[in-house]
Design a protein around this motif. Structure first.
Motif, PDB file in Angstrom:
ATOM      1  N   GLN A  38      42.667 -50.915  47.749  1.00 21.35           N
ATOM      2  CA  GLN A  38      41.906 -51.004  46.306  1.00 21.35           C
ATOM      3  C   GLN A  38      40.790 -50.318  46.561  1.00 21.35           C
ATOM      4  O   GLN A  38      40.068 -50.347  47.483  1.00 21.35           O
ATOM      5  CB  GLN A  38      41.965 -52.592  46.185  1.00 21.35           C
ATOM      6  CG  GLN A  38      41.046 -52.845  44.820  1.00 21.35           C
ATOM      7  CD  GLN A  38      39.582 -52.923  44.803  1.00 21.35           C
ATOM      8  OE1 GLN A  38      39.001 -53.095  45.991  1.00 21.35           O
ATOM      9  NE2 GLN A  38      38.949 -52.807  43.889  1.00 21.35           N
ATOM     10  N   GLY A  39      40.458 -49.711  45.160  1.00 24.56           N
ATOM     11  CA  GLY A  39      39.212 -48.719  45.112  1.00 24.56           C
ATOM     12  C   GLY A  39      38.688 -48.948  43.793  1.00 24.56           C
ATOM     13  O   GLY A  39      39.046 -49.814  42.952  1.00 24.56           O
ATOM     14  N   LYS A  40      37.714 -47.949  43.381  1.00 23.91           N
ATOM     15  CA  LYS A  40      37.028 -47.906  42.196  1.00 23.91           C
ATOM     16  C   LYS A  40      37.178 -46.214  41.737  1.00 23.91           C
ATOM     17  O   LYS A  40      37.073 -45.240  42.395  1.00 23.91           O
ATOM     18  CB  LYS A  40      35.452 -48.105  42.355  1.00 23.91           C
ATOM     19  CG  LYS A  40      35.192 -49.401  43.056  1.00 23.91           C
ATOM     20  CD  LYS A  40      33.470 -49.642  43.057  1.00 23.91           C
ATOM     21  CE  LYS A  40      33.005 -49.228  44.300  1.00 23.91           C
ATOM     22  NZ  LYS A  40      31.830 -49.281  44.779  1.00 23.91           N
ATOM     23  N   LEU A  41      37.222 -46.371  40.292  1.00 21.88           N
ATOM     24  CA  LEU A  41      37.213 -45.031  39.576  1.00 21.88           C
ATOM     25  C   LEU A  41      36.008 -45.140  38.588  1.00 21.88           C
ATOM     26  O   LEU A  41      35.995 -46.217  37.810  1.00 21.88           O
ATOM     27  CB  LEU A  41      38.750 -44.904  38.731  1.00 21.88           C
ATOM     28  CG  LEU A  41      38.544 -43.635  38.048  1.00 21.88           C
ATOM     29  CD1 LEU A  41      38.421 -42.359  38.779  1.00 21.88           C
ATOM     30  CD2 LEU A  41      39.820 -43.561  37.032  1.00 21.88           C
ATOM     31  N   ILE A  42      35.221 -44.279  38.858  1.00 21.70           N
ATOM     32  CA  ILE A  42      33.998 -44.101  37.921  1.00 21.70           C
ATOM     33  C   ILE A  42      34.089 -42.912  37.153  1.00 21.70           C
ATOM     34  O   ILE A  42      34.216 -41.876  37.671  1.00 21.70           O
ATOM     35  CB  ILE A  42      32.468 -44.025  38.746  1.00 21.70           C
ATOM     36  CG1 ILE A  42      32.603 -45.703  39.468  1.00 21.70           C
ATOM     37  CG2 ILE A  42      31.294 -44.193  37.783  1.00 21.70           C
ATOM     38  CD1 ILE A  42      31.414 -45.523  40.514  1.00 21.70           C
ATOM     39  N   GLU A  43      33.866 -42.833  36.042  1.00 26.17           N
ATOM     40  CA  GLU A  43      33.934 -41.513  35.036  1.00 26.17           C
ATOM     41  C   GLU A  43      32.627 -41.409  34.354  1.00 26.17           C
ATOM     42  O   GLU A  43      31.998 -42.428  33.868  1.00 26.17           O
ATOM     43  CB  GLU A  43      34.917 -41.789  33.779  1.00 26.17           C
ATOM     44  CG  GLU A  43      35.572 -40.653  33.262  1.00 26.17           C
ATOM     45  CD  GLU A  43      36.555 -40.795  32.382  1.00 26.17           C
ATOM     46  OE1 GLU A  43      37.715 -40.438  32.939  1.00 26.17           O
ATOM     47  OE2 GLU A  43      36.426 -40.969  31.277  1.00 26.17           O
ATOM     48  N   LEU A  44      32.035 -40.388  34.475  1.00 23.72           N
ATOM     49  CA  LEU A  44      30.469 -39.751  34.187  1.00 23.72           C
ATOM     50  C   LEU A  44      30.576 -38.769  33.233  1.00 23.72           C
ATOM     51  O   LEU A  44      31.471 -37.700  33.212  1.00 23.72           O
ATOM     52  CB  LEU A  44      29.494 -39.563  35.223  1.00 23.72           C
ATOM     53  CG  LEU A  44      29.822 -40.540  36.538  1.00 23.72           C
ATOM     54  CD1 LEU A  44      29.097 -39.662  37.783  1.00 23.72           C
ATOM     55  CD2 LEU A  44      28.885 -41.680  36.230  1.00 23.72           C
ATOM     56  N   ASP A  45      29.901 -39.040  31.926  1.00 25.73           N
ATOM     57  CA  ASP A  45      29.729 -37.959  30.975  1.00 25.73           C
ATOM     58  C   ASP A  45      28.427 -37.262  31.413  1.00 25.73           C
ATOM     59  O   ASP A  45      27.467 -38.053  31.283  1.00 25.73           O
ATOM     60  CB  ASP A  45      29.586 -38.747  29.610  1.00 25.73           C
ATOM     61  CG  ASP A  45      30.969 -39.298  29.203  1.00 25.73           C
ATOM     62  OD1 ASP A  45      31.879 -38.361  29.498  1.00 25.73           O
ATOM     63  OD2 ASP A  45      31.031 -40.182  28.361  1.00 25.73           O
ATOM     64  N   LEU A  46      28.585 -35.796  31.669  1.00 19.39           N
ATOM     65  CA  LEU A  46      27.110 -35.370  32.106  1.00 19.39           C
ATOM     66  C   LEU A  46      26.943 -34.286  31.049  1.00 19.39           C
ATOM     67  O   LEU A  46      27.649 -33.772  30.421  1.00 19.39           O
ATOM     68  CB  LEU A  46      27.451 -34.521  33.389  1.00 19.39           C
ATOM     69  CG  LEU A  46      28.198 -35.274  34.430  1.00 19.39           C
ATOM     70  CD1 LEU A  46      28.747 -34.613  35.556  1.00 19.39           C
ATOM     71  CD2 LEU A  46      27.347 -36.520  34.916  1.00 19.39           C
ATOM     72  N   ASP A  47      25.548 -34.048  31.096  1.00 19.97           N
ATOM     73  CA  ASP A  47      25.027 -33.047  30.099  1.00 19.97           C
ATOM     74  C   ASP A  47      25.313 -31.436  30.761  1.00 19.97           C
ATOM     75  O   ASP A  47      25.077 -30.425  30.009  1.00 19.97           O
ATOM     76  CB  ASP A  47      23.726 -33.188  29.871  1.00 19.97           C
ATOM     77  CG  ASP A  47      23.348 -34.313  28.711  1.00 19.97           C
ATOM     78  OD1 ASP A  47      24.213 -34.881  28.124  1.00 19.97           O
ATOM     79  OD2 ASP A  47      22.295 -34.895  29.018  1.00 19.97           O
ATOM     80  N   ALA A  48      25.426 -31.574  32.210  1.00 19.34           N
ATOM     81  CA  ALA A  48      25.338 -30.049  32.685  1.00 19.34           C
ATOM     82  C   ALA A  48      26.646 -29.368  32.196  1.00 19.34           C
ATOM     83  O   ALA A  48      27.646 -29.743  31.522  1.00 19.34           O
ATOM     84  CB  ALA A  48      25.883 -30.463  34.217  1.00 19.34           C
ATOM     85  N   THR A  49      26.135 -27.895  32.041  1.00 19.36           N
ATOM     86  CA  THR A  49      27.221 -26.913  31.741  1.00 19.36           C
ATOM     87  C   THR A  49      27.640 -26.125  32.876  1.00 19.36           C
ATOM     88  O   THR A  49      28.831 -25.326  32.552  1.00 19.36           O
ATOM     89  CB  THR A  49      26.646 -26.191  30.502  1.00 19.36           C
ATOM     90  OG1 THR A  49      25.582 -25.346  31.282  1.00 19.36           O
ATOM     91  CG2 THR A  49      26.214 -26.872  29.469  1.00 19.36           C
ATOM     92  N   ASP A  50      27.071 -26.255  34.090  1.00 19.03           N
ATOM     93  CA  ASP A  50      27.455 -25.440  35.218  1.00 19.03           C
ATOM     94  C   ASP A  50      28.247 -26.373  36.200  1.00 19.03           C
ATOM     95  O   ASP A  50      27.693 -27.317  36.550  1.00 19.03           O
ATOM     96  CB  ASP A  50      26.315 -24.837  35.985  1.00 19.03           C
ATOM     97  CG  ASP A  50      26.545 -24.026  37.017  1.00 19.03           C
ATOM     98  OD1 ASP A  50      27.437 -23.198  37.149  1.00 19.03           O
ATOM     99  OD2 ASP A  50      26.152 -24.495  38.242  1.00 19.03           O
ATOM    100  N   THR A  51      29.721 -26.019  36.480  1.00 17.06           N
ATOM    101  CA  THR A  51      30.539 -27.023  37.377  1.00 17.06           C
ATOM    102  C   THR A  51      29.672 -27.317  38.786  1.00 17.06           C
ATOM    103  O   THR A  51      29.708 -28.099  39.259  1.00 17.06           O
ATOM    104  CB  THR A  51      31.771 -26.285  37.472  1.00 17.06           C
ATOM    105  OG1 THR A  51      32.259 -26.212  36.192  1.00 17.06           O
ATOM    106  CG2 THR A  51      32.699 -27.264  38.240  1.00 17.06           C
ATOM    107  N   ASP A  52      29.063 -25.993  39.445  1.00 12.72           N
ATOM    108  CA  ASP A  52      28.353 -26.115  40.935  1.00 12.72           C
ATOM    109  C   ASP A  52      27.291 -27.121  40.626  1.00 12.72           C
ATOM    110  O   ASP A  52      27.091 -27.954  41.301  1.00 12.72           O
ATOM    111  CB  ASP A  52      28.207 -24.960  41.195  1.00 12.72           C
ATOM    112  CG  ASP A  52      29.359 -24.009  41.824  1.00 12.72           C
ATOM    113  OD1 ASP A  52      30.526 -24.598  41.962  1.00 12.72           O
ATOM    114  OD2 ASP A  52      29.158 -22.982  41.651  1.00 12.72           O
ATOM    115  N   ALA A  53      26.507 -27.176  39.720  1.00  8.11           N
ATOM    116  CA  ALA A  53      25.232 -27.955  39.441  1.00  8.11           C
ATOM    117  C   ALA A  53      25.921 -29.429  39.398  1.00  8.11           C
ATOM    118  O   ALA A  53      25.115 -30.519  39.749  1.00  8.11           O
ATOM    119  CB  ALA A  53      24.479 -27.715  38.590  1.00  8.11           C
TER     120      ALA A  53
END
Length: 79
Positions: A38-53
């Protein structure tokens, strides 16, 4: 941009919640389940536009708060 973080217990760490789920599934007639983790899934909405950052920032979040890196491993998906 969204990031999905999946957090699971490391291999070898006992998972009593997973074992309880496996036992309950057996009680419901699902006999072919040998193990459950059993685990966790966390979904984050980010303001970032650069994938690496964004990836670097989410790693910091995982290392600092989201995952207990002593007993948990995590994976990050930037979408």
């Amino acid at each position: 941009m969204k990031a999905r973080v999946t957090i699971m217990l490391k291999d070898g760490v006992l998972d009593p919640q997973g074992e309880a789920i496996r036992h309950a599934l057996g009680g419901l007639g699902h006999k072919g389940v040998g193990g459950v983790r059993q685990g966790k899934l966390i979904e984050l909405d980010l303001d970032a536009t650069d994938t690496d950052a964004a990836q670097a920032e989410v790693v910091k979040m995982c290392e600092g708060l989201l995952a207990n890196t002593v007993i948990e491993k995590y994976s990050i998906e930037i979408v």
